[in-house]
Scaffold this motif. Structure first.
Motif, PDB file in Angstrom:
ATOM      1  N   VAL A  57      -8.140 -10.928  11.987  1.00 49.07           N
ATOM      2  CA  VAL A  57      -7.878 -11.537  10.690  1.00 49.07           C
ATOM      3  C   VAL A  57      -6.427 -11.293  10.295  1.00 49.07           C
ATOM      4  CG1 VAL A  57      -8.439 -11.439   8.231  1.00 49.07           C
ATOM      5  CG2 VAL A  57     -10.251 -11.319   9.932  1.00 49.07           C
ATOM      6  N   SER A  58      -5.766 -12.354   9.890  1.00 44.31           N
ATOM      7  CA  SER A  58      -4.396 -12.232   9.406  1.00 44.31           C
ATOM      8  C   SER A  58      -4.331 -12.794   7.997  1.00 44.31           C
ATOM      9  CB  SER A  58      -3.432 -13.026  10.292  1.00 44.31           C
ATOM     10  OG  SER A  58      -3.484 -12.533  11.600  1.00 44.31           O
ATOM     11  N   LEU A  59      -3.720 -12.045   7.115  1.00 40.30           N
ATOM     12  CA  LEU A  59      -3.588 -12.503   5.730  1.00 40.30           C
ATOM     13  C   LEU A  59      -2.251 -12.021   5.199  1.00 40.30           C
ATOM     14  CD1 LEU A  59      -7.012 -11.708   4.045  1.00 40.30           C
ATOM     15  CD2 LEU A  59      -6.085 -13.965   4.532  1.00 40.30           C
ATOM     16  N   ARG A  60      -1.792 -12.658   4.148  1.00 33.43           N
ATOM     17  CA  ARG A  60      -0.521 -12.249   3.573  1.00 33.43           C
ATOM     18  C   ARG A  60      -0.557 -12.495   2.072  1.00 33.43           C
ATOM     19  NH1 ARG A  60       2.947 -15.689   6.298  1.00 33.43           N
ATOM     20  NH2 ARG A  60       3.263 -16.769   4.363  1.00 33.43           N
ATOM     21  N   LEU A  61      -0.067 -11.535   1.327  1.00 33.93           N
ATOM     22  CA  LEU A  61       0.064 -11.729  -0.112  1.00 33.93           C
ATOM     23  C   LEU A  61       1.534 -11.597  -0.456  1.00 33.93           C
ATOM     24  CD1 LEU A  61      -2.830  -9.648  -1.676  1.00 33.93           C
ATOM     25  CD2 LEU A  61      -2.623 -12.122  -1.583  1.00 33.93           C
ATOM     26  N   ASP A  62       2.017 -12.516  -1.279  1.00 33.62           N
ATOM     27  CA  ASP A  62       3.422 -12.529  -1.619  1.00 33.62           C
ATOM     28  C   ASP A  62       3.715 -11.534  -2.734  1.00 33.62           C
ATOM     29  OD1 ASP A  62       5.932 -13.956  -1.050  1.00 33.62           O
ATOM     30  OD2 ASP A  62       5.817 -14.319  -3.211  1.00 33.62           O
ATOM     31  N   ASP A  63       4.896 -10.944  -2.672  1.00 28.90           N
ATOM     32  CA  ASP A  63       5.269  -9.925  -3.646  1.00 28.90           C
ATOM     33  C   ASP A  63       5.550 -10.521  -5.022  1.00 28.90           C
ATOM     34  OD1 ASP A  63       5.771  -7.492  -4.621  1.00 28.90           O
ATOM     35  OD2 ASP A  63       7.653  -7.154  -3.568  1.00 28.90           O
ATOM     36  N   HIS A  64       6.135 -11.694  -5.042  1.00 29.14           N
ATOM     37  CA  HIS A  64       6.642 -12.216  -6.311  1.00 29.14           C
ATOM     38  C   HIS A  64       5.643 -13.046  -7.086  1.00 29.14           C
ATOM     39  CE1 HIS A  64      10.435 -10.600  -5.295  1.00 29.14           C
ATOM     40  NE2 HIS A  64      10.488 -11.287  -4.170  1.00 29.14           N
ATOM     41  N   GLU A  65       4.715 -13.618  -6.360  1.00 30.18           N
ATOM     42  CA  GLU A  65       3.768 -14.469  -7.066  1.00 30.18           C
ATOM     43  C   GLU A  65       2.379 -13.869  -7.015  1.00 30.18           C
ATOM     44  OE1 GLU A  65       4.693 -18.978  -6.666  1.00 30.18           O
ATOM     45  OE2 GLU A  65       5.361 -17.958  -4.855  1.00 30.18           O
ATOM     46  N   PRO A  66       1.975 -13.193  -8.077  1.00 30.85           N
ATOM     47  CA  PRO A  66       0.637 -12.608  -8.086  1.00 30.85           C
ATOM     48  C   PRO A  66      -0.426 -13.698  -8.033  1.00 30.85           C
ATOM     49  CG  PRO A  66       1.669 -12.396 -10.239  1.00 30.85           C
ATOM     50  CD  PRO A  66       2.711 -12.912  -9.316  1.00 30.85           C
ATOM     51  N   LYS A  88       0.122  -2.981  -8.167  1.00 31.94           N
ATOM     52  CA  LYS A  88       0.595  -4.285  -7.707  1.00 31.94           C
ATOM     53  C   LYS A  88      -0.579  -5.084  -7.166  1.00 31.94           C
ATOM     54  CE  LYS A  88       5.194  -3.875  -7.793  1.00 31.94           C
ATOM     55  NZ  LYS A  88       6.035  -4.782  -8.539  1.00 31.94           N
ATOM     56  N   LEU A  89      -1.566  -4.342  -6.685  1.00 31.39           N
ATOM     57  CA  LEU A  89      -2.685  -5.003  -6.028  1.00 31.39           C
ATOM     58  C   LEU A  89      -3.981  -4.312  -6.437  1.00 31.39           C
ATOM     59  CD1 LEU A  89      -3.718  -6.975  -3.796  1.00 31.39           C
ATOM     60  CD2 LEU A  89      -3.443  -5.106  -2.198  1.00 31.39           C
ATOM     61  N   LEU A  90      -4.957  -5.124  -6.785  1.00 33.61           N
ATOM     62  CA  LEU A  90      -6.258  -4.580  -7.136  1.00 33.61           C
ATOM     63  C   LEU A  90      -7.276  -5.136  -6.147  1.00 33.61           C
ATOM     64  CD1 LEU A  90      -7.629  -2.893  -9.447  1.00 33.61           C
ATOM     65  CD2 LEU A  90      -8.321  -5.068 -10.388  1.00 33.61           C
ATOM     66  N   LEU A 106     -10.227  -9.491 -15.223  1.00 37.00           N
ATOM     67  CA  LEU A 106      -9.558  -9.525 -13.923  1.00 37.00           C
ATOM     68  C   LEU A 106      -8.492 -10.614 -13.882  1.00 37.00           C
ATOM     69  CD1 LEU A 106     -12.345  -9.024 -11.243  1.00 37.00           C
ATOM     70  CD2 LEU A 106     -10.583  -7.434 -11.945  1.00 37.00           C
ATOM     71  N   ARG A 107      -8.836 -11.755 -14.410  1.00 40.34           N
ATOM     72  CA  ARG A 107      -7.877 -12.854 -14.402  1.00 40.34           C
ATOM     73  C   ARG A 107      -6.698 -12.550 -15.306  1.00 40.34           C
ATOM     74  NH1 ARG A 107      -8.387 -18.729 -14.754  1.00 40.34           N
ATOM     75  NH2 ARG A 107      -8.685 -18.234 -16.924  1.00 40.34           N
ATOM     76  N   GLY A 108      -7.008 -11.877 -16.420  1.00 42.07           N
ATOM     77  CA  GLY A 108      -5.953 -11.477 -17.343  1.00 42.07           C
ATOM     78  C   GLY A 108      -4.947 -10.547 -16.667  1.00 42.07           C
ATOM     79  N   LEU A 109      -5.438  -9.686 -15.770  1.00 40.36           N
ATOM     80  CA  LEU A 109      -4.563  -8.773 -15.045  1.00 40.36           C
ATOM     81  C   LEU A 109      -3.509  -9.545 -14.282  1.00 40.36           C
ATOM     82  CD1 LEU A 109      -6.803  -6.064 -13.384  1.00 40.36           C
ATOM     83  CD2 LEU A 109      -5.358  -5.889 -15.389  1.00 40.36           C
ATOM     84  N   VAL A 148      -0.579  -8.580 -11.606  1.00 36.50           N
ATOM     85  CA  VAL A 148      -1.272  -7.860 -10.550  1.00 36.50           C
ATOM     86  C   VAL A 148      -1.944  -8.874  -9.623  1.00 36.50           C
ATOM     87  CG1 VAL A 148      -3.053  -6.146 -10.066  1.00 36.50           C
ATOM     88  CG2 VAL A 148      -1.757  -6.009 -12.193  1.00 36.50           C
ATOM     89  N   SER A 149      -1.761  -8.715  -8.338  1.00 35.04           N
ATOM     90  CA  SER A 149      -2.516  -9.547  -7.403  1.00 35.04           C
ATOM     91  C   SER A 149      -3.910  -8.954  -7.262  1.00 35.04           C
ATOM     92  CB  SER A 149      -1.842  -9.575  -6.034  1.00 35.04           C
ATOM     93  OG  SER A 149      -0.741 -10.448  -6.075  1.00 35.04           O
ATOM     94  N   VAL A 150      -4.898  -9.820  -7.189  1.00 41.53           N
ATOM     95  CA  VAL A 150      -6.264  -9.342  -7.095  1.00 41.53           C
ATOM     96  C   VAL A 150      -6.915  -9.896  -5.831  1.00 41.53           C
ATOM     97  CG1 VAL A 150      -8.520  -9.254  -8.210  1.00 41.53           C
ATOM     98  CG2 VAL A 150      -6.470  -9.250  -9.620  1.00 41.53           C
ATOM     99  N   ILE A 151      -7.523  -9.032  -5.053  1.00 42.85           N
ATOM    100  CA  ILE A 151      -8.370  -9.502  -3.952  1.00 42.85           C
ATOM    101  C   ILE A 151      -9.802  -9.308  -4.415  1.00 42.85           C
ATOM    102  CG2 ILE A 151      -9.104  -9.126  -1.583  1.00 42.85           C
ATOM    103  CD1 ILE A 151      -6.320  -8.560  -0.839  1.00 42.85           C
ATOM    104  N   TYR A 152     -10.482 -10.419  -4.598  1.00 42.37           N
ATOM    105  CA  TYR A 152     -11.808 -10.398  -5.182  1.00 42.37           C
ATOM    106  C   TYR A 152     -12.814 -10.623  -4.066  1.00 42.37           C
ATOM    107  CZ  TYR A 152     -15.686 -11.962  -8.137  1.00 42.37           C
ATOM    108  OH  TYR A 152     -16.906 -12.105  -8.742  1.00 42.37           O
TER     109      TYR A 152
END
Lengths: 336, 335
Positions: free
Chosen positions: A30-39, A174-176, A197-200, A206-210
């Motif tokens: 599995v490969s995934l990426r989350l960007d730093d600037h755009e939560p 930065k990440l939840l 969560l969305r408010g975060l 904050v980026s959220v992995i749900y």
């Protein structure tokens, strides 16, 4: 463009038995990426045994991948030491499934919230610590007077789960990573927690992995979705596209099984093949082939990911003819 | 044994009248059920919804007469198939459980004994209800046959009979529990959140299983839960509970398209669907503590339409057209 978090070809294999002959692939390449600037809010969906929780554990650094690497701000999280490790621990926070099991019943909420403040030296004085608690509790929609000084058993499940979110929020993460945060909470309270969560993401960046098996809530909170089945990515893309027009037979089955609270939308006609097999059983090729109604000879080989449109990719031979996309590129399709 | 006070239509299998349950705690008396009425016909499916602490599970336990101290059933009747279960002897109640009224508890899959084979547990259930001296005693071979039939009717292979609980997945264990509950063809099956720990696909399988076996034996089903989506897909009637009282009882279509009670309205509004993406309508306020129930209508502190009378006097149930029962002053009895 820097990456907040990057998973590079991560696999996790659990082995057991003498000499580890029996192995279960919980996560496969599995490969995934989350960007730093755009939560963003990303959903990882799948049924039990699909590897969702393994993924959460890997992201939080609780377990090491069998192969592949996980980078946080460009550094492999398992090589982090000292200051960097503390920073990672602080900036990546978790909310777990069971709000009843995560609190020590002998401590009041104040104590539970002051532990991270002390640990990460967030406040210089007692009053500053108190202000921080009040601020975080208000941010998740709790009245501090209602919860401070109380013991966990005096609070409802919804309140406890929001205290969890508040605790995480205090650390300015930065990440939840939220692993099934609402599955044990009353339906009427789910809305409040999901909104929190969305408010975060919106208000605190904050980026959220749900992580969930509930596609209804996923649809409402997330921007993008990755559907896992037995450790493999079945389909990924924009949450609207994937849930409104699922292409992979497994995603179709999942979407079809959502009990929509809508009297005019009945449970679909898609027949369900019961999964009466062992997770340790080795399946060659497409992991879903043993349950798939459209199974073909070809399915005994691993299907590649086919890019269907700008925001959607699925791993199924039924979609052959579309351009093939490398698994590492999958994050390019996920909107933020 | 007390005979039911009115003559019943033959199709009515369950009547609950003015059922009252209280828990006596150190902090005082908590009224967990406060005068609940319910009627159910054979083959009907009723959904019982409400938030935690609203009395759903107490209702199920009271109907099974399984309320444990400090809880007590303080009054009312539960009439199943002409017998008032509240007033029969403990011994008769033992026989009535499973043969008249069966219960699939919350997290039923954890209720299987891990060190006894599934088959032996099923046989136990039959043995407990048959008397060796009477004519309805059946041989072990027949019992086994019956158990295997029950397993097959819930889509399990008959070799599950020889297995242990740990060899089965969550959904399979849940289906074993359903198989046990239908062994003696009860008139009423109460399922308390039978799928809350299962994922969507398994949930659908389990619900479809309940649906099918229910049709086979013609039992009435009470499904307890808080997942309104599941209710919309499964039940015929929905009863909304709040603080131990029945706020509204309507057929499922009316409930979803035109809820009457303000609490039911809020509940329906809070549901996510495909059209209102990202709109979350939680219900403001908190569920009341049963120890300090507000006076009058229990919902009045959270109700947007609260009137003076709501604060002092509890509304009586009103019957509206379409056999709907609502407990709210917005719908006066004569209107």
């Amino acid at each position: 463009m820097t990456n907040l978090l990057e998973l590079k070809n991560v696999s996790k294999i659990y082995s057991r038995g003498l000499l580890s002959q029996v192995s279960t692939t919980a996560l496969n390449n599995v490969s995934l990426r989350l960007d730093d600037h755009e939560p963003t809010v990303m959903t990882v969906a799948g049924e039990s045994g699909s590897g969702k929780t393994t993924l959460a554990m890997l992201l939080l650094g609780f377990i090491e991948p069998t192969s592949g690497q996980i980078f946080y701000k460009g550094q492999d999280i398992h090589t982090l030491r000292g200051e960097d490790r503390m920073m990672f621990r602080r900036e990546v926070q978790a909310v777990f499934q069971d709000p009843f099991a995560v609190f020590n019943p002998f401590y009041t909420v104040d104590h539970l919230l002051s532990v991270p403040i002390d640990r990460f030296k967030l406040a210089k004085s007692k009053s500053e610590a108190r202000d921080k608690m009040v601020e975080a509790l208000t941010a998740v929609g709790l009245r501090p007077g209602d919860v401070l000084g109380r013991f966990p058993h005096q609070l409802s499940g919804g309140q406890r789960q929001r205290i969890n979110v508040a605790r995480a929020l205090m650390l300015r993460p930065k990440l939840l990573v939220a692993d099934e945060p609402v599955s044990m909470v009353d339906a009427s309270l789910r809305a409040n927690i999901l909104e929190t969560l969305r408010g975060l993401q919106k208000n605190y960046g904050v980026s959220v992995i749900y992580i969930t098996h509930d596609l209804t809530t996923a649809y409402h909170v997330a921007k993008s979705i990755v559907v896992l089945y037995r450790g493999c990515v079945m389909e990924a893309g924009d949450v609207d596209t994937v849930i409104k027009s699922p292409q992979h037979p497994y995603t179709r089955l999942l979407v079809d099984s959502i009990p929509w609270p809508d009297i005019n939308r009945r449970w679909g006609e898609t027949q369900i093949k019961a999964r009466e097999m062992d997770l340790t059983e080795q399946v060659v090729g497409c992991r879903f082939s043993s349950r798939c109604p459209f199974v073909m000879d070809k399915c005994s080989q691993d299907p590649p990911l086919f890019q269907l449109n700008h925001y959607q990719a699925a791993s199924c031979y039924l979609l052959e003819g579309n351009p093939v996309i490398a698994p590492e590129k999958i994050s390019d399709l996920l909107p933020v | 044994m007390i005979a039911p006070s009115t003559t019943m239509k033959d199709s009515v299998v369950l009547q609950v009248r003015n059922l009252q349950v209280s828990y006596y705690t150190d902090a005082g008396r908590a009224r967990a059920l406060d005068g609940v009425d319910l009627t159910l016909c054979a083959g009907e499916k009723l959904g019982l919804v409400g938030e935690s602490g609203s009395g759903k599970s107490t209702m199920a336990l009271a109907m099974m007469r399984m309320i444990k101290p400090p809880g007590r059933i303080e009054g009312g009747q539960v009439i199943v198939d002409g017998t008032d279960l509240i007033h029969i002897s403990d011994k008769a109640m033992l026989k009535a459980r499973l043969s008249k009224i069966a219960y699939i508890p919350q997290g039923a899959m954890n209720s299987l004994n891990p060190v006894i084979r599934i088959g032996a547990q099923m046989m136990d259930a039959i043995k407990a209800h048959k008397d060796e001296s009477t004519s309805d005693w059946i041989s072990a071979a027949d019992m086994e046959k019956r158990c295997k039939q029950a397993l097959e009717s819930v889509d399990l292979k008959s070799n599950v009979f020889k297995m242990y609980a740990h060899e089965l997945s969550g959904g399979m264990k849940q289906r074993v529990c359903i198989a046990i509950s239908i062994l003696l063809r009860p008139k009423v099956i109460i399922a308390d959140e039978p799928t809350s720990a299962l994922d969507v696909v398994t949930q659908r399988q389990v619900m479809e299983t309940i649906d099918r076996v229910q049709e086979q034996i013609g039992a009435a089903v009470i499904l307890i839960g808080h997942d309104m989506g599941l209710m919309a897909q499964f039940v015929d009637k929905v009863a909304v509970m709040y603080a131990g009282r029945l706020m509204e009882l309507s057929n499922v279509r009316d409930m979803f398209t035109d809820p009457k009670h303000p609490y039911a309205q809020a509940l329906i509004r809070s549901l996510p669907n495909l059209e209102n993406k990202g709109v979350f309508n939680g219900i403001p306020g908190m569920a009341p503590a049963l120890l300090q129930l507000p006076g009058g209508c229990a919902f009045h502190p959270r109700c947007p339409y609260v009137m003076e009378i709501c604060k002092t006097q509890r509304p009586e149930p009103t019957t509206l057209p379409g056999e709907r029962i609502v407990e709210c002053y917005l719908y006066p009895a004569n209107a």
